[in-house]
Design a protein around this motif. Structure first.
Motif, short mmCIF file in Angstrom:
data_model
loop_
_atom_site.label_atom_id
_atom_site.label_comp_id
_atom_site.label_asym_id
_atom_site.label_seq_id
_atom_site.Cartn_x
_atom_site.Cartn_y
_atom_site.Cartn_z
N GLY A 34 0.81 -1.10 -0.03
CA GLY A 34 0.03 0.06 0.08
C GLY A 34 0.90 1.14 -0.08
N PRO A 35 0.12 2.46 -0.44
CA PRO A 35 1.17 3.56 -0.49
C PRO A 35 1.56 4.20 0.87
N ASN A 36 2.46 4.84 0.90
CA ASN A 36 2.94 5.55 2.24
C ASN A 36 1.80 5.93 3.02
N LYS A 40 0.15 0.16 7.07
CA LYS A 40 0.87 -1.02 7.35
C LYS A 40 1.27 -1.57 8.50
N HIS A 198 7.98 -2.76 -0.07
CA HIS A 198 7.65 -1.74 -0.92
C HIS A 198 8.32 -2.48 -2.27
N TYR A 215 -5.43 4.28 2.83
CA TYR A 215 -5.82 5.10 3.98
C TYR A 215 -6.43 4.20 5.07
N VAL A 233 -6.00 -1.03 -7.37
CA VAL A 233 -4.71 -1.16 -6.94
C VAL A 233 -3.94 -0.17 -7.90
N TYR A 237 -1.70 3.19 -6.64
CA TYR A 237 -0.39 3.50 -6.72
C TYR A 237 -0.09 4.73 -7.81
N SER D 35 7.71 5.27 -6.48
CA SER D 35 7.02 4.53 -5.59
C SER D 35 7.79 4.80 -4.36
N ASN D 36 6.99 4.63 -2.94
CA ASN D 36 7.42 4.65 -1.79
C ASN D 36 8.81 4.24 -1.68
N GLU D 83 7.16 17.55 2.70
CA GLU D 83 6.17 16.42 2.59
C GLU D 83 5.52 16.45 4.01
N LEU D 164 -0.39 14.12 -0.71
CA LEU D 164 -0.18 12.96 0.38
C LEU D 164 -1.40 13.15 1.28
N GLN D 193 3.80 10.69 -5.84
CA GLN D 193 3.60 9.39 -5.89
C GLN D 193 2.42 9.29 -6.89
N ASN D 194 1.68 10.25 -6.98
CA ASN D 194 0.48 10.27 -7.97
C ASN D 194 1.05 10.62 -9.21
N ALA D 195 1.18 9.39 -10.13
CA ALA D 195 2.12 9.64 -11.22
C ALA D 195 1.42 10.17 -12.31
N TYR D 232 6.84 0.99 -11.02
CA TYR D 232 5.92 1.27 -9.73
C TYR D 232 5.45 -0.03 -9.50
N LEU D 233 4.80 -0.73 -10.26
CA LEU D 233 4.19 -1.94 -9.86
C LEU D 233 4.89 -3.30 -9.81
#
Lengths: 244, 336, 289, 235
Positions: A34-36, A40, A198, A215, A233, A237, D35-36, D83, D164, D193-195, D232-233
């Protein structure tokens, strides 16, 4: 083997976890992604009784563990590592592993000192830190510290093992070796694994099942294949284009 | 194996030398050695908390005072012999340590430090104010020496020396054995990483309260010896300055080691004696040393020696392991 | 008894305001730099000595001497921050705590060695005249101490609340990184905060030294008490420090009235432990940080 | 305008930025996505001088800045919107904005005028000018953080994950704001992050993958590039 039932956690009015439910089967490797800020680590802390959930319960092998102390669940066969690799820094690698065996006296008092020493050496061999047996843990490189942390956790002889971002800060080669090690822990030791990670390549290649949080809510659950095809998903991301 | 045998040999040799010292040295030097012996017990007890369990306690001088006063009151007013009051002093200090520990061990780092300092001061001020029992600021005089046993006359420094020597050796040995035990390992694990310690199955709370109680009892034990040896005690012997002194003894020698506090205690008690001209500056030097130790020598004298030896010995091994600093240096040099 | 109570209320006001002067400096340093400075009491003692030397030996005007002591001790504070606490920044907080204890022992014993134990008093220009307020008396001297303290606290509040510098102090205590991003020079700010804190301690020392006596060990008690007050009020809170100071001042005054003066010192520690057990964040400590 | 060459950054033992080079030209919006844990925030913190680089160089307006302290860098004209907003929680909105002008040496009147300008841009901040910043919603805090950065009149803005933890409607508003700032002449380096959203409003993009630049190019090209999703994935 592990049932997480409706876990929520609030911090000062903020909802860090919102009614998360899932189960883990014996022998599986489950990935939590999951994103930042998706909650988690909070989920991990609730499962491992590091702090209690505001709502919901966790069952381990049918037994409710919510409300127990961490040292008690270790005895039941559940342990974890922390983010940013935590070891016992000023102790030697060997001493780190034997510290991990602390709980063995309660879990299996019949074991002799000799057997435990033997076992400690096997674990060091298994996670690949034998050659640094007498080195102080803080002097190891990050990759080896992570291996050591895993070794300490294995020394408690867990049935279920939770890892919080083990590959953070590793280079691709180290990550590959880590994935290999985790697979071996499952196949050779029969330990069930839950990990937060990650590195998507690692997660997709390693896990049988993936839970996606955003969230604080579970937005998806399924095999890597299913997760990869889930538009929800991908949006979590990559973000939705509609915003801009 | 060879290494181990050498170690045991050295220890025996040191003990032999220590046991013949009263025949070789003058009475004044024996007196200093006696002081060192008593402080070695106290610093060993503090080391158990600060060095091994990682909790910075300032209550130990207070617990030391409790032991001293218990023993002094029992032998003067209640007519007990030293040999009965000696263990009682340790038990009283231990029980008090347990009671203080219950609320105090909830706190971490600087809060723990200040709350223990508060309890230490409360003990001292109570002693100061409870005149009927403790004599208040006047202290307690004429504390009897232990009654003679085995042909030893404890009114003589040279004979008292053996009592202190044996006590100190036993306490240090006890600490060493404890540290090697499962509980000792748990204490060290708490010092190193309290959170992770929980997940290897350590009941951190129980271990901490056990360590604090035990260490309080040892401090009381030292106090009892102190009262009897000096035959006079007053609240002025148990001030914050003393707390800082014993802490410095533990830190400067190298905390979390068996030898470190012994070295530190010996060094800091001998230092002003050796250099007569500086003896009046004792506390100035202690204060300055504490600052310098924290700034430049956090592992103490022992750490200094070790790092020196290691540099010579493990020259080749170091290259195998990359530490952060080296990586950074490499990364930097590639560019410049 | 009634008169005694009113007298105690006045006495508590004076001691509370001096404690406040000490505690505000202590809490500023903690709130902004996260340093627990147990040598704070020694800076107070140095302030008393500096004032004593200037007034007693060189016959400088009392007010000028106090101002000079604030500057000198403030400068010393700046250097202490630069050469002792800055190198320890970003290491464990216990390191700074231990270093400050070492510094405290070092300074007090050094002064003790140089100046000896003799009790000294700072001569002051105030008349012996006293004022009587509903049965309680207060000397001109004590009244001056009270007014000067109130003045300094008012100035400090004004600076913190309304000036650009004060704003940067508050910003740094709330979010150090963000302040750096606004262009606040963090190192300089830290040095100045330490200097201000030391200067306030020096003023408290000069005032107390003129009321009672000046001696090298005078700092130990107030230094620890400042810490206790700050814990009582909530670490880092200026308002909490002032309230804590008066709680402490009155607790002590009334203890010596109803019990005995010798128990006075116990009160602080008992308060500390009670507050920590019942309200670990202090009376005014929010859930922040 | 900003030129980063072969940058290396470490946290203790962990190298988080490996040999990163990138460039921002005057008038551009450049986005840095990833990504993160890819090291985006670290990169921005290194540009602002909060974090020290262990190797490589950063040049701004032709001057090397990687050795400078952060307050000097602010003076050089780099404004950083961090951030998580990092507004000063116990200060009013007004005071937060004043803090933004901390390094400015011009007159009170000029600063006052710019304050009014911020209030025109974000009417919501004007309504709440006396409210403590910590009590506002995430979106309002984000606007405040942006306003605070504008107050310093920087030549280059660094935005770190402005979306964020913020409700989607506000995110759209914030992105519009960033675009508008650029159209009015500001140069922007946007970390996101929101590409998809970031690629839409930017001219060029770099994609950071575990501390290395994995891909770079025109944003419009990357928007439909499958490689972005791969990075990213991982699939």
């Amino acid at each position: 083997m592990l049932e997480v039932k409706g876990i929520s956690r609030f911090f000062k009015g903020l909802v860090a976890l919102d009614d998360v439910t899932f189960t883990v089967k014996q022998g599986d490797i489950l990935g939590i992604i999951g994103p930042n800020g998706a909650g988690k680590s909070t989920l991990f802390n609730c499962i491992t009784c590091f702090f209690p959930p505001s709502k919901g319960e966790v069952y381990f092998e049918g037994k409710k563990i919510t409300g127990l102390n961490p040292f008690q669940i270790t005895e039941l066969g559940l342990t974890r590592t922390f983010q940013h690799t935590q070891v016992f820094p000023k102790l030697s690698v060997y001493e780190n592993i034997t510290t991990g065996q602390y709980v063995m006296k309660r879990k299996d008092p019949s074991r002799t000192k000799r057997q435990l020493e033997q076992k400690a050496h096997e674990i060091m061999e298994f996670v690949g830190v034998s050659e640094y047996k007498d080195t102080t843990a803080e002097n190891l490189s990050l990759g080896y510290q992570t291996r050591l942390a895993i070794g300490i956790a294995l020394a408690t002889e867990p049935k279920l093992f939770l890892l919080d971002e083990p590959a953070a800060g590793m280079n691709p080669e180290e990550t590959k070796q880590l994935v290999h090690l985790l697979r071996e822990i499952r196949t050779k030791l029969g330990v069930t694994i839950i990990l937060i990670e990650h590195d998507m390549k690692a997660v997709m290649g390693l896990c049988d099942k993936i839970v996606v949080l955003e969230y604080g809510k579970k937005i998806a659950e399924g095999t890597p294949q299913e997760i990869q095809e889930n538009p929800r998903v991908i949006e979590a991301y990559l973000g939705s284009e509609a915003l801009a | 194996m060879n290494n181990n045998r050498m170690k045991i040999g050295t220890i025996i040799a040191v003990l032999v030398v220590l046991s013949v010292l009263p025949f070789l040295l003058d009475s004044y030097l024996i007196h200093i050695l006696n002081q060192i012996g008593i402080w070695v017990i106290l610093t060993a007890s503090l080391n158990l908390m600060v060095g091994y369990t990682g909790q910075l306690s300032f209550a130990h001088v207070g617990l030391f005072a409790v032991g001293a006063y218990t023993s002094a009151i029992l032998t003067t007013s209640a007519g007990f012999s030293f040999w009965t009051s000696f263990p009682i002093a340790a038990i009283v200090a231990g029980v008090l340590g347990f009671i203080i520990g219950l609320p105090v061990l909830r706190f971490k780092t600087h809060f723990f430090a200040i709350v223990t300092l508060g309890f230490g001061e409360i003990i001292r001020l109570t002693i100061y104010n409870w005149r009927d029992l403790t004599g208040g600021p006047n202290g307690i005089y004429n504390i009897p020496f232990p009654t003679n046993i085995l042909g030893l006359d404890f009114a003589l420094r040279e004979h008292f020396y053996y009592l202190i020597l044996i006590s100190a050796v036993l306490v240090v040995l006890f600490v060493k054995l404890l540290i090697g035990s499962r509980t000792g390992k748990a204490m060290i694990a708490i010092r190193e990483n309290e959170n992770f310690a929980l997940f290897v199955g350590i009941n951190t709370w129980k271990v901490k309260i056990f360590a604090f109680t035990l260490s309080a009892a040892l401090a009381g034990f030292a106090g009892s010896l102190y009262a009897s040896y000096n035959s006079y005690i007053s609240p002025y012997s148990f001030t914050v300055s003393e707390s800082v002194s014993i802490l410095l003894m533990v830190i400067i020698g190298g905390m979390g080691t068996i030898i470190g506090p012994i070295l530190g205690t010996t060094f800091l008690i001998f230092l002003p004696e050796l250099l007569r001209s500086v003896s009046e500056w004792r506390m100035v030097i202690y204060g300055g040393l504490l600052v310098l130790t924290i700034m430049f020598m956090r592992d103490g004298i022992l750490g200094l020696i070790k790092s020196f030896v290691r540099k010579k010995k493990h020259h080749s091994e170091k290259n195998l392991l990359s530490t952060g600093k080296e990586e950074a240096a490499i990364a930097g040099s590639e560019r410049n | 008894m009634g008169d005694q109570i009113i007298q105690s209320i006045l006495d508590g006001l004076v001691s509370g305001s001096i404690y406040g002067l000490m505690a505000i400096g202590f809490t500023l340093v903690f709130g902004i730099m996260h340093v627990i400075n147990l040598a704070h009491g020694e800076l107070y003692m140095l302030g008393a000595f500096t004032t004593f030397i200037m007034v007693g030996v060189y016959q400088i005007n009392f007010f000028v001497a106090i101002l000079a002591a604030m500057l000198i001790v403030g400068g010393l504070g700046f250097l202490i921050e630069r050469y002792i606490f800055r190198p320890l920044r970003n290491t464990a907080m216990l390191n700074t705590l231990l270093a400050s204890i070492g510094l405290s022992i070092f300074i007090s014993n050094l002064v003790l060695k140089i100046a000896g134990t003799g009790m000294r008093s700072i001569p002051t220009p105030f008349s012996d005249k006293s004022f009587t307020i509903i049965g309680a008396t207060i000397s001109t001297h004590r009244l001056m101490v009270l007014l000067l303290t109130a003045l300094l606290v008012a100035v400090l509040f004004w600076v913190i609340k309304f000036t650009k510098f004060g704003r940067s102090l508050r910003a740094t205590s709330q979010d150090q990184d963000a302040s750096a991003l606004m262009g606040v020079n963090i190192n300089l700010t830290y040095g100045l905060v330490f200097a201000i804190s030391a200067g306030m301690a020096a003023m408290a020392g000069g005032l107390i030294g003129s009321l009672y006596v000046v001696d090298p060990t005078m700092g130990l008690g107030p230094g620890l008490k400042a810490f206790i007050i700050v814990i009582l009020g909530g670490m880092g809170s200026v308002v909490g420090a002032i309230v804590g100071a008066f709680v402490m001042g009155y607790a002590e005054t009334f203890t010596s009235l109803f019990w005995a003066a010798s128990y006075q010192d116990l009160v602080g520690y008992i308060l500390l432990i009670l507050v920590l057990l019942l309200k670990p964040n202090g009376l005014f400590g929010g859930a922040k940080r | 305008m900003l030129k980063i060459e072969n940058l290396q950054v470490h946290y203790d033992k962990v190298q988080v930025i490996h040999d990163v080079s990138l460039e921002v030209n005057e008038g551009e919006i450049v986005t840095l996505i990833g990504s993160n844990g890819a090291g985006k925030t670290t990169l921005l913190r290194t540009i602002s001088g909060i974090k020290r680089a262990s190797g490589g160089s950063i040049t701004f307006m032709g001057e090397p800045i990687h050795q400078m302290t952060s307050h000097k860098i602010v003076e050089m004209g780099i404004g950083h919107v961090p951030e998580g907003r990092h507004v000063f929680p116990d200060m009013s909105v007004y005071e937060n904005l004043q803090m933004g002008a901390f390094r400015r040496k011009d007159s009170q009147a000029a600063i006052k005028k710019d304050l009014e300008h911020i209030f025109d841009l974000f009417p919501r901040l004007k309504e709440r000018s006396q409210q403590m910043a910590g009590t506002m919603s995430g979106g309002e805090q984000q606007m405040l953080a942006i306003g605070r950065a504008i107050m310093a009149k920087p030549k280059l803005f660094l935005f770190d994950e402005p979306s964020l933890g913020i409700a989607p409607i506000i995110v759209a508003e914030i992105f519009k704001m960033i675009k508008k700032m650029n159209e009015e002449g500001s140069t922007i380096l946007l970390v996101e992050q929101n590409a998809n959203a970031a690629l839409k409003i930017s001219d060029r993009a770099y994609i950071l993958e575990t501390g290395k630049i994995g891909l770079e190019g025109q944003s419009s090209d990357l928007l439909n590039d499958d490689r972005v999703r791969k990075i990213y994935l991982g699939f």
